[in-house]
Design an enzyme around this catalytic site. Structure first.
Site, PDB file in Angstrom:
ATOM      1  N   LYS A 199       0.844  -1.204   0.000  1.00 23.44           N
ATOM      2  CA  LYS A 199       0.000   0.000   0.000  1.00 23.44           C
ATOM      3  C   LYS A 199       0.877   1.251   0.000  1.00 23.44           C
ATOM      4  O   LYS A 199       0.599   2.207  -0.722  1.00 23.44           O
ATOM      5  CB  LYS A 199      -0.942  -0.017   1.214  1.00 23.44           C
ATOM      6  CG  LYS A 199      -2.049  -1.055   1.079  1.00 23.44           C
ATOM      7  CD  LYS A 199      -2.815  -1.303   2.372  1.00 23.44           C
ATOM      8  CE  LYS A 199      -3.807  -2.453   2.193  1.00 23.44           C
ATOM      9  NZ  LYS A 199      -4.448  -2.886   3.442  1.00 23.44           N
ATOM     10  N   GLN A 253      -3.983  -1.481   9.789  1.00 22.24           N
ATOM     11  CA  GLN A 253      -3.947  -2.820   9.189  1.00 22.24           C
ATOM     12  C   GLN A 253      -4.514  -3.824  10.190  1.00 22.24           C
ATOM     13  O   GLN A 253      -4.114  -3.830  11.356  1.00 22.24           O
ATOM     14  CB  GLN A 253      -2.500  -3.180   8.805  1.00 22.24           C
ATOM     15  CG  GLN A 253      -2.364  -4.475   8.047  1.00 22.24           C
ATOM     16  CD  GLN A 253      -3.002  -4.421   6.655  1.00 22.24           C
ATOM     17  OE1 GLN A 253      -2.939  -3.409   5.965  1.00 22.24           O
ATOM     18  NE2 GLN A 253      -3.638  -5.500   6.243  1.00 22.24           N
ATOM     19  N   ASP A 292     -10.279   3.956   4.956  1.00 21.98           N
ATOM     20  CA  ASP A 292     -10.476   2.515   4.789  1.00 21.98           C
ATOM     21  C   ASP A 292     -11.932   2.136   5.107  1.00 21.98           C
ATOM     22  O   ASP A 292     -12.303   0.965   4.998  1.00 21.98           O
ATOM     23  CB  ASP A 292      -9.509   1.763   5.723  1.00 21.98           C
ATOM     24  CG  ASP A 292      -9.232   0.333   5.264  1.00 21.98           C
ATOM     25  OD1 ASP A 292      -9.364   0.061   4.050  1.00 21.98           O
ATOM     26  OD2 ASP A 292      -8.888  -0.506   6.115  1.00 21.98           O
TER      27      ASP A 292
END
Ligand code: NAP
Length: 286
Positions: A58, A102, A125
């Site tokens: 990413k 994450q 996200d």
């Protein structure tokens, strides 16, 4: 004998490149106006190699698109309270425009508490309850990246959703559930299936649009795909195998995503696009 192929492939890799290119143009314009590019903070708890690889990927994509990233690596022993403090500090930092935690973070972490420490304005996200509520009420906000990528693919291929029966197999918080919410917002008639669903094949056979989001190789048999259906396979299993029996489904579907090269590349593309959106919105509101 190879099957007769009828379905058109939905090229997620090509669309993702375009989405990233557009994000890069906007990131450059943002940098021109402010002196530096949009910034995504990535937070990783522990040293799980797969998670570390995802974060590295990413960040590398961000760099190619002119998006800065700031990585915060925390030890596996980090407590929920410490993680919440870190995320709250990033939320308050005006130099950070988007935040990616994450996950999974480890069994000792209360992930919901951690997600809720992310300012919804930086939730690129799409993991906060605020983002979920906005999604389910079809209000502006950041969407979960994989479902957001699925919706862009459907739009790219002019798939009519209004009044169509969309069947979503899988109901996870990051994939199945938000995918169904986004389809509902487009006026599809949505059915969710999950591990307790009775007679999955019978429901799949009714799907005009099928979203497979399970993580079980070839769970969906080609013979159960409705002729002319649009098949989105978000599943990713060892050996580059999706949740749909691709070869068999090819002979019945009208449109289908390959695995890999379908849904997968769209996820990071949406993350990057939403990071630039967040930066622009924060600049606009400054
Ligand atoms: P998950 O959290 O494990 O959820 C799986 C879902 O499938 C659950 O809702 C589960 O039902 C349901 N399920 C399990 N067995 C089933 C069965 N036999 N019949 C019907 N439903 C069943 O997985 P996830 O995170 O959503 O990921 C799903 C897949 O998508 C995985 O292959 C993953 O690698 C892939 N994925 C891809 C991307 C990408 O960027 N392309 C991103 C995320 C995930 P219950 O709720 O009843 O347990």
């Amino acid at each position: 004998m190879s099957p007769i192929r009828t379905a058109q492939l939905m090229d997620g890799a090509a669309l993702a490149r375009r989405v990233v290119d557009e994000a890069a143009v906007r990131a450059a314009e943002f940098a021109r106006r402010t002196g530096s590019g949009p910034c995504l903070a990535t937070v990783l708890v522990g040293e799980d190699p797969a998670s570390a690889t995802y974060v590295r990927m990413k960040r590398a994509r961000c760099a190619k698109a002119g998006i800065r990233s700031r990585h915060v690596g925390l030890p596996a022993t980090t407590t929920t309270a410490e993680l919440v403090d870190t995320l709250a500090a990033l939320s308050a930092d005006p130099d950070v425009h988007g935040i990616l935690l994450q996950h999974p973070c480890g069994p000792h972490i209360d992930e919901r508490a951690a997600f809720e420490a992310v300012d919804p304005a930086k939730d690129v996200d799409g993991v906060t309850l605020h983002s979920f509520a906005a999604m389910s009420f079809a209000r502006p906000g950041f969407v979960s990246c994989t479902p957001g990528g699925i919706m862009r693919l459907l739009k790219e291929y002019d798939v009519e959703l209004s009044g169509r029966h969309a069947v979503v197999v899988g109901r996870s918080a990051i994939l199945g559930k938000p995918a169904g919410m986004l389809l509902l917002a487009e006026d599809a008639t949505v059915t969710y299936c999950h591990s307790r669903t009775v007679d999955l094949p019978a429901i799949v056979r009714e799907a005009d649009v099928l979203i497979a989001a399970v993580g079980r190789p070839r769970l969906i048999r080609g013979e159960d795909v409705k002729p002319g259906a649009v098949v989105i396979d978000a599943g990713y299993n060892p050996g580059n195998v999706g949740d749909v029996d691709f070869d068999a489904a090819l002979t019945r579907a009208r449109l289908i995503t390959p695995v890999p090269g379908g849904v997968g590349p769209m996820t990071i593309a949406v993350l990057l696009a939403q990071t630039v959106d967040a930066a622009e919105q924060q600049l606009g509101g400054a």
